[in-house]
Design a protein around this motif. Sequence first.
Motif, mmCIF file in Angstrom:
data_model
loop_
_atom_site.group_PDB
_atom_site.id
_atom_site.type_symbol
_atom_site.label_atom_id
_atom_site.label_comp_id
_atom_site.label_asym_id
_atom_site.label_seq_id
_atom_site.Cartn_x
_atom_site.Cartn_y
_atom_site.Cartn_z
ATOM 1 N N TYR A 166 0.836 -1.202 0.000
ATOM 2 C CA TYR A 166 0.000 0.000 0.000
ATOM 3 C C TYR A 166 0.878 1.261 0.000
ATOM 4 O O TYR A 166 0.616 2.199 -0.741
ATOM 5 N N ALA A 167 1.927 1.264 0.793
ATOM 6 C CA ALA A 167 2.839 2.413 0.845
ATOM 7 C C ALA A 167 3.512 2.629 -0.509
ATOM 8 O O ALA A 167 3.688 3.778 -0.940
ATOM 9 N N ASN A 225 4.920 10.570 -0.051
ATOM 10 C CA ASN A 225 4.427 9.488 0.803
ATOM 11 C C ASN A 225 5.564 8.506 1.072
ATOM 12 O O ASN A 225 6.150 7.966 0.135
ATOM 13 N N PRO A 226 5.856 8.269 2.343
ATOM 14 C CA PRO A 226 7.000 7.405 2.677
ATOM 15 C C PRO A 226 6.753 5.930 2.387
ATOM 16 O O PRO A 226 5.621 5.448 2.440
ATOM 17 N N LEU A 227 7.821 5.240 2.094
ATOM 18 C CA LEU A 227 7.794 3.794 1.955
ATOM 19 C C LEU A 227 7.903 3.169 3.341
ATOM 20 O O LEU A 227 8.095 3.874 4.338
ATOM 21 N N ALA A 283 -4.902 1.226 4.805
ATOM 22 C CA ALA A 283 -4.961 2.669 4.538
ATOM 23 C C ALA A 283 -5.025 3.464 5.841
ATOM 24 O O ALA A 283 -4.314 4.461 6.015
ATOM 25 N N ARG A 284 -5.868 3.029 6.762
ATOM 26 C CA ARG A 284 -6.047 3.744 8.033
ATOM 27 C C ARG A 284 -4.759 3.768 8.838
ATOM 28 O O ARG A 284 -4.318 4.826 9.322
ATOM 29 N N ILE A 285 -4.113 2.627 8.958
ATOM 30 C CA ILE A 285 -2.910 2.558 9.791
ATOM 31 C C ILE A 285 -1.739 3.234 9.105
ATOM 32 O O ILE A 285 -0.933 3.891 9.767
ATOM 33 N N TYR A 286 -1.650 3.139 7.783
ATOM 34 C CA TYR A 286 -0.594 3.872 7.072
ATOM 35 C C TYR A 286 -0.719 5.376 7.347
ATOM 36 O O TYR A 286 0.278 6.045 7.629
ATOM 37 N N GLY A 325 -6.030 -8.130 9.162
ATOM 38 C CA GLY A 325 -6.408 -6.803 8.722
ATOM 39 C C GLY A 325 -7.173 -6.826 7.404
ATOM 40 O O GLY A 325 -7.327 -7.860 6.766
ATOM 41 N N THR A 326 -7.643 -5.650 7.011
ATOM 42 C CA THR A 326 -8.398 -5.470 5.775
ATOM 43 C C THR A 326 -7.767 -4.335 4.980
ATOM 44 O O THR A 326 -6.968 -3.559 5.525
ATOM 45 N N PRO A 327 -8.133 -4.186 3.714
ATOM 46 C CA PRO A 327 -7.613 -3.034 2.953
ATOM 47 C C PRO A 327 -7.891 -1.690 3.636
ATOM 48 O O PRO A 327 -7.054 -0.788 3.588
ATOM 49 N N LYS A 328 -9.037 -1.561 4.293
ATOM 50 C CA LYS A 328 -9.318 -0.321 5.032
ATOM 51 C C LYS A 328 -8.322 -0.129 6.169
ATOM 52 O O LYS A 328 -7.900 0.986 6.466
#
Length: 154
Positions: free
Chosen positions: A25-26, A36-38, A140-143, A134-137
């Motif tokens: 995702y990153a 946006n950081p890796l 994104a949320r945790i990133y 986890g899920t795709p949401k």
Amino acid sequence: MQPIRILFNSISGNTRSFINHITEYAKEQNAENAENPLIDSVEISDLTDFADETQDYFVFVPTYLDGGNGVDNGVKELMTNALGEYITYNENGRHVLGVVGSGNRNFNEQYILTARRYAQATGSEVIADYELRGTPKDFARIYAILKKYQTLNA
């Protein structure tokens, strides 16, 4: 931008799977905007040699317990001890920006108990949690949370 550094432990593979997904995702986010950081992640296990951490990082830890309910009759950590020992090695704990916990919500009060204990031991806080892989949401949320905390502490 400096990569987001993550130290994690994975026994059943759930945390490793989450780290792989959030890393992808990153990469997608970075491809859209280089600001946006890796993700730079390191899995800590019983085979890991201790080293002195020199940069800030986040801890991702699953919950594995053996005995006790973690509330009124104690708790015995199980299987994440290598990560805990690595974090408390020398000054490594002072670089913890936050802890992300995972587990199974069916365990009620024990859900993310290991993460809460790690946060307390390092003087940091639990900044996020997710269930199982986890899920795709969740990715994104945790990133977004990791980016925010890293920026605040830059």
